[in-house]
Motif scaffolding. Structure first.
Motif, PDB file in Angstrom:
ATOM      1  N   ASN A   1       0.829  -1.211   0.000  1.00 48.03           N
ATOM      2  CA  ASN A   1       0.000   0.000   0.000  1.00 48.03           C
ATOM      3  C   ASN A   1       0.862   1.259   0.000  1.00 48.03           C
ATOM      4  OD1 ASN A   1      -2.328  -1.419  -0.063  1.00 48.03           O
ATOM      5  ND2 ASN A   1      -2.852  -1.139   2.106  1.00 48.03           N
TER       6      ASN A   1
ATOM      7  N   ARG B   1       2.129   1.439  -3.480  1.00 47.69           N
ATOM      8  CA  ARG B   1       1.186   1.542  -4.576  1.00 47.69           C
ATOM      9  C   ARG B   1       0.349   2.816  -4.542  1.00 47.69           C
ATOM     10  NH1 ARG B   1      -3.733  -2.441  -5.585  1.00 47.69           N
ATOM     11  NH2 ARG B   1      -2.299  -4.182  -5.681  1.00 47.69           N
ATOM     12  N   HIS B   2       0.039   3.296  -3.352  1.00 48.47           N
ATOM     13  CA  HIS B   2      -0.860   4.448  -3.259  1.00 48.47           C
ATOM     14  C   HIS B   2      -0.113   5.749  -2.988  1.00 48.47           C
ATOM     15  CE1 HIS B   2      -4.023   1.508  -3.404  1.00 48.47           C
ATOM     16  NE2 HIS B   2      -3.543   0.899  -2.342  1.00 48.47           N
TER      17      HIS B   2
ATOM     18  N   ASP C   1       4.422   6.553   5.974  1.00 52.66           N
ATOM     19  CA  ASP C   1       4.956   7.138   4.734  1.00 52.66           C
ATOM     20  C   ASP C   1       4.598   8.613   4.673  1.00 52.66           C
ATOM     21  OD1 ASP C   1       2.517   7.677   3.040  1.00 52.66           O
ATOM     22  OD2 ASP C   1       2.195   5.524   3.402  1.00 52.66           O
TER      23      ASP C   1
ATOM     24  N   LEU D   1     -11.913   1.812   6.142  1.00 53.65           N
ATOM     25  CA  LEU D   1     -10.661   1.375   5.503  1.00 53.65           C
ATOM     26  C   LEU D   1     -10.420  -0.127   5.612  1.00 53.65           C
ATOM     27  CD1 LEU D   1      -8.397   2.822   4.018  1.00 53.65           C
ATOM     28  CD2 LEU D   1      -7.128   2.862   6.145  1.00 53.65           C
TER      29      LEU D   1
ATOM     30  N   ALA E   1     -13.084  -1.951   0.357  1.00 56.68           N
ATOM     31  CA  ALA E   1     -12.982  -0.497   0.554  1.00 56.68           C
ATOM     32  C   ALA E   1     -11.691  -0.033  -0.104  1.00 56.68           C
ATOM     33  CB  ALA E   1     -12.962  -0.183   2.048  1.00 56.68           C
ATOM     34  N   ARG E   2     -11.791   0.818  -1.074  1.00 56.45           N
ATOM     35  CA  ARG E   2     -10.572   1.319  -1.707  1.00 56.45           C
ATOM     36  C   ARG E   2     -10.798   2.734  -2.211  1.00 56.45           C
ATOM     37  NH1 ARG E   2     -10.770  -1.875  -7.441  1.00 56.45           N
ATOM     38  NH2 ARG E   2     -13.022  -1.826  -7.586  1.00 56.45           N
ATOM     39  N   GLY E   3      -9.679   3.418  -2.417  1.00 56.81           N
ATOM     40  CA  GLY E   3      -9.741   4.818  -2.820  1.00 56.81           C
ATOM     41  C   GLY E   3      -9.807   4.952  -4.333  1.00 56.81           C
TER      42      GLY E   3
ATOM     43  N   SER F   1      -6.670  -2.366  -8.057  1.00 53.21           N
ATOM     44  CA  SER F   1      -6.666  -2.958  -6.724  1.00 53.21           C
ATOM     45  C   SER F   1      -8.053  -3.468  -6.411  1.00 53.21           C
ATOM     46  CB  SER F   1      -6.225  -1.907  -5.714  1.00 53.21           C
ATOM     47  OG  SER F   1      -7.216  -0.905  -5.652  1.00 53.21           O
ATOM     48  N   THR F   2      -8.106  -4.330  -5.425  1.00 56.72           N
ATOM     49  CA  THR F   2      -9.393  -4.934  -5.088  1.00 56.72           C
ATOM     50  C   THR F   2      -9.996  -4.360  -3.818  1.00 56.72           C
ATOM     51  OG1 THR F   2      -8.312  -6.615  -3.790  1.00 56.72           O
ATOM     52  CG2 THR F   2      -8.689  -7.100  -6.109  1.00 56.72           C
ATOM     53  N   GLY F   3      -9.142  -3.805  -2.938  1.00 55.97           N
ATOM     54  CA  GLY F   3      -9.649  -3.298  -1.662  1.00 55.97           C
ATOM     55  C   GLY F   3      -9.795  -4.399  -0.630  1.00 55.97           C
ATOM     56  N   LEU F   4      -9.096  -5.522  -0.845  1.00 57.54           N
ATOM     57  CA  LEU F   4      -9.168  -6.614   0.155  1.00 57.54           C
ATOM     58  C   LEU F   4      -7.933  -6.669   1.042  1.00 57.54           C
ATOM     59  CD1 LEU F   4     -10.702  -9.570  -1.892  1.00 57.54           C
ATOM     60  CD2 LEU F   4     -11.782  -8.199  -0.125  1.00 57.54           C
ATOM     61  N   GLY F   5      -6.868  -5.956   0.592  1.00 54.22           N
ATOM     62  CA  GLY F   5      -5.577  -6.049   1.287  1.00 54.22           C
ATOM     63  C   GLY F   5      -5.687  -5.734   2.772  1.00 54.22           C
ATOM     64  N   LEU F   6      -6.275  -4.571   3.119  1.00 53.68           N
ATOM     65  CA  LEU F   6      -6.341  -4.181   4.533  1.00 53.68           C
ATOM     66  C   LEU F   6      -7.357  -5.013   5.306  1.00 53.68           C
ATOM     67  CD1 LEU F   6      -5.948  -0.303   4.377  1.00 53.68           C
ATOM     68  CD2 LEU F   6      -4.318  -1.989   5.219  1.00 53.68           C
TER      69      LEU F   6
HETATM   70  N1  LIG Z   1      -0.247   4.167   2.594  1.00 56.64           N
HETATM   71  C1  LIG Z   1      -1.333   4.579   1.943  1.00 56.64           C
HETATM   72  N2  LIG Z   1      -1.406   5.824   1.396  1.00 56.64           N
HETATM   73  C2  LIG Z   1      -2.498   6.242   0.765  1.00 56.64           C
HETATM   74  N3  LIG Z   1      -3.629   5.519   0.637  1.00 56.64           N
HETATM   75  C3  LIG Z   1      -3.639   4.280   1.137  1.00 56.64           C
HETATM   76  C4  LIG Z   1      -2.511   3.751   1.819  1.00 56.64           C
HETATM   77  N4  LIG Z   1      -2.830   2.507   2.236  1.00 56.64           N
HETATM   78  C5  LIG Z   1      -4.099   2.268   1.839  1.00 56.64           C
HETATM   79  N5  LIG Z   1      -4.591   3.328   1.180  1.00 56.64           N
HETATM   80  C6  LIG Z   1      -5.945   3.458   0.608  1.00 56.64           C
HETATM   81  O1  LIG Z   1      -6.738   2.461   1.224  1.00 56.64           O
HETATM   82  C7  LIG Z   1      -7.411   1.677   0.230  1.00 56.64           C
HETATM   83  C8  LIG Z   1      -7.606   0.284   0.705  1.00 56.64           C
HETATM   84  O2  LIG Z   1      -6.392  -0.420   0.797  1.00 56.64           O
HETATM   85  P1  LIG Z   1      -6.356  -1.973   0.605  1.00 56.64           P
HETATM   86  O3  LIG Z   1      -4.968  -2.450   0.811  1.00 56.64           O
HETATM   87  O4  LIG Z   1      -7.413  -2.558   1.471  1.00 56.64           O
HETATM   88  O5  LIG Z   1      -6.826  -2.167  -0.851  1.00 56.64           O
HETATM   89  P2  LIG Z   1      -6.018  -1.920  -2.148  1.00 56.64           P
HETATM   90  O6  LIG Z   1      -4.604  -1.665  -1.842  1.00 56.64           O
HETATM   91  O7  LIG Z   1      -6.749  -0.866  -2.896  1.00 56.64           O
HETATM   92  O8  LIG Z   1      -6.210  -3.304  -2.902  1.00 56.64           O
HETATM   93  P3  LIG Z   1      -5.477  -4.676  -2.570  1.00 56.64           P
HETATM   94  O9  LIG Z   1      -6.587  -5.609  -2.222  1.00 56.64           O
HETATM   95  O10 LIG Z   1      -4.828  -5.083  -3.821  1.00 56.64           O
HETATM   96  O11 LIG Z   1      -4.542  -4.428  -1.463  1.00 56.64           O
HETATM   97  C9  LIG Z   1      -6.560   1.790  -0.982  1.00 56.64           C
HETATM   98  O12 LIG Z   1      -7.332   1.626  -2.131  1.00 56.64           O
HETATM   99  C10 LIG Z   1      -6.005   3.217  -0.867  1.00 56.64           C
HETATM  100  O13 LIG Z   1      -6.898   4.156  -1.419  1.00 56.64           O
END
Ligand SMILES: Nc1ncnc2c1ncn2[C@@H]1O[C@H](COP(=O)(O)OP(=O)(O)OP(=O)(O)O)[C@@H](O)[C@H]1O
Ligand SMILES: [Mg+2]
Length: 498
Positions: free
Chosen positions: A383, A386-387, A411, A424, A429-431, A449-454
């Motif tokens: 994250n 990537r974000h 970060d 979150l 849930a994703r941005g 992204s899928t929004g499943l990571g967190l």
């Molecule tokens: N360090 C960060 N800085 C900015 N935004 C973040 C950060 N970490 C998470 N986010 C926001 O939180 C959202 C949810 O994160 P999450 O990891 O759940 O999903 P994702 O990264 O979009 O997809 P994936 O399932 O591939 O991880 C992201 O889409 C992003 O918008």
């Protein structure tokens, strides 16, 4: 300045009943006492008055008549007689015993004779006390006008009255003590069933109903659930309520279970066809035949999308497993090594960011599932990569705090949309998707992204009985994970039972 109103603590039923009974007994006691004492005193006074009137009939008037007729001497000690006739000094005596008398002082005589004429009245005679006195006026046979007075001491009446008051006070005090003790004992017995109902309700509140087995074995005992008594009605109502709640919880758990199974089964079933799609696309792309450029681009897309979908399906499956609480392999996990390696990998995969680790000397171990904890770190690092834009500095800190290990991933990127922050850690849930890259540090060549990571991170942390939090503003985004170093004994017992 306004002050908060002082709220008095409410009175318990027991206190109210005991005080109520005691107050009632006190009122009744005082009432009965007052009426009885008053009636008795009236009666005694009437008798005294009739004695005074009787003596008055014996008294002979006239200058020589200072002597009472025979028999009157013996009436009683404390009898007072006084005369006043025209032309001679008033005389008066108080009888101190049979035949013996003492002359009254002129002051005493005038006090006696000053009493109102006719009926018997109370007179204070100085030195002698309260007397009931009757005065009669008339003329002697010799034609001399004058007045005669007869009085009798009230001391006996007073003594009797006060004795009775004392007896009533004692009896009332005893009755109060008895009533208080009786009321305490009675309320204790009467309220005991209510206590048992409360105990049951308290035990229910201690049950873990949010997850796992949702059965509610607790019920108010049948003796306290008989609707013919007041407490029984409360008990019966609580039992019915517990039954309803239990049914609702079981129904909810079953439907959740079905959804979970469905997601797990669907994800599982999708893996094979996805692998086939990917395989065939690859096969076709590598075939010896010359393919048109459009076809090659389409095959590339098919391949990358199937890879992305595979990752999605794997994530869903992982979440389903974590929901069921299965599949975690607990052991000693050395976190310094784990974190340093993960950041090293991130540095290689994403040299456009600045990576830094702040960690103590190893070992810093927790009891946990190494693969899952690795996934937590990798997802957070992914994250942060990537974000955030290129050149962002990411700092990973590891520290021991008491019985916990605290991991932060910070970060200085643009931060997380404040609207997204409350949800979150929820699934999907994703941005803003437009900012997303096509590869991440986890090596997953995913587009979008899928929004499943967190959600996975939160589920893993929860399975370790840890907590995760986030603070984010532009230029400072910080994820904080707290993990207990040891699992508690009840968890281990649970694992063995599985
Ligand atoms: N360090 C960060 N800085 C900015 N935004 C973040 C950060 N970490 C998470 N986010 C926001 O939180 C959202 C949810 O994160 P999450 O990891 O759940 O999903 P994702 O990264 O979009 O997809 P994936 O399932 O591939 O991880 C992201 O889409 C992003 O918008
Ligand atoms: Mg992510």
């Amino acid at each position: 300045m306004t002050t908060a109103p002082h709220v008095r603590a409410p009175w318990s039923i027991r206190r109210r009943l005991v005080l109520g009974v005691v107050a009632l007994v006190a009122v009744v006691g005082v009432l009965i006492g007052t009426v009885s004492v008053f009636a008795l005193r009236q009666n005694l006074l009437q008798r005294l008055d009739s004695q005074v009137e009787e003596v008055m009939r014996f008294v002979t008037t006239g200058p020589g008549g200072s002597q009472l007729p025979g028999g009157a001497d013996n009436l009683r000690s404390g009898l007072v007689v006084a005369y006043a006739f025209e032309g001679s000094d008033p005389v008066g005596y108080v009888y101190t015993g049979p035949g013996s008398r003492t002359a009254l002082t002129s002051e005493q005589i005038s006090q006696v004779l000053a009493a109102s004429r006719g009926s018997v009245t109370t007179v204070q005679i100085s030195g002698l006390g309260s007397y009931r006195v009757q005065v009669r006026e008339g003329t002697t046979v010799q034609g001399v006008a004058g007045a005669a007075a007869v009085g009798m001491s009230m001391s006996e009446v007073d003594t009797t009255t006060w004795t009775l008051v004392g007896i009533f006070a004692l009896v009332t005090a005893g009755a109060l003590l008895l009533a208080a003790a009786g009321a305490v004992a009675l309320t204790r017995v009467a309220l005991r069933p209510l206590g048992r109902v409360t105990e049951t309700a308290t035990r229910v509140t201690e049950l873990q109903l949010a997850s796992g087995d949702v059965a509610i074995p607790e019920r108010v005992p049948a003796s306290e659930a008989d609707p013919r008594t007041e407490v029984g009605q409360v008990g019966a109502a609580i039992n019915r309520m517990l039954g309803h709640v239990e049914n609702a919880l079981v129904a909810r758990q079953q439907s959740e279970e079905k959804v979970r199974r469905f997601v797990a089964d669907a994800s599982h079933e999708l893996r094979t066809p996805l692998a086939s799609i990917r395989g065939y696309a690859e096969l076709t792309r590598r075939s010896d035949e010359e393919l048109p450029v459009d076809a090659i681009r389409s095959l590339d897309r098919i391949e990358s999308e199937s890879i992305r979908m595979t990752a999605l399906v794997e994530d869903l499956l992982e979440l389903a497993r974590l929901d069921e609480g299965q599949g975690l392999v607990f052991g000693e996990v050395e976190l310094v090594r784990l974190v340093t390696d993960a950041v090293g990998d991130a540095y290689v995969a994403a040299p456009d960011h600045e990576w830094e680790v702040v960690a103590p000397e190893p070992p810093l171990a927790v009891e946990g599932d190494a693969a899952r904890l690795h996934q937590v770190v990798v997802n957070l690092l992914a994250n942060a990569h990537r974000h955030t834009p290129e050149g962002t500095a990411v700092t990973v800190t590891l520290a021991a705090e008491g019985d916990e290990v605290v991991l932060t991933v910070a970060d200085d990127g643009p931060g997380i949309d404040p609207e997204l922050q409350p949800r979150l850690f929820e699934r999907f849930a994703r941005g803003d998707v437009s900012r997303t890259r096509t590869t991440d540090v986890a090596g997953r060549s995913t587009s979008g992204s899928t929004g499943l990571g967190l959600a996975i991170v939160a589920a893993v942390v929860e399975a370790h009985h840890g907590t995760i939090g986030v603070e984010s503003e532009p230029g400072d985004t910080r994820f904080t994970v707290r993990l207990p170093r040891r699992r508690n004994a009840s968890d281990e017992a649970g694992d063995l039972a599985d």
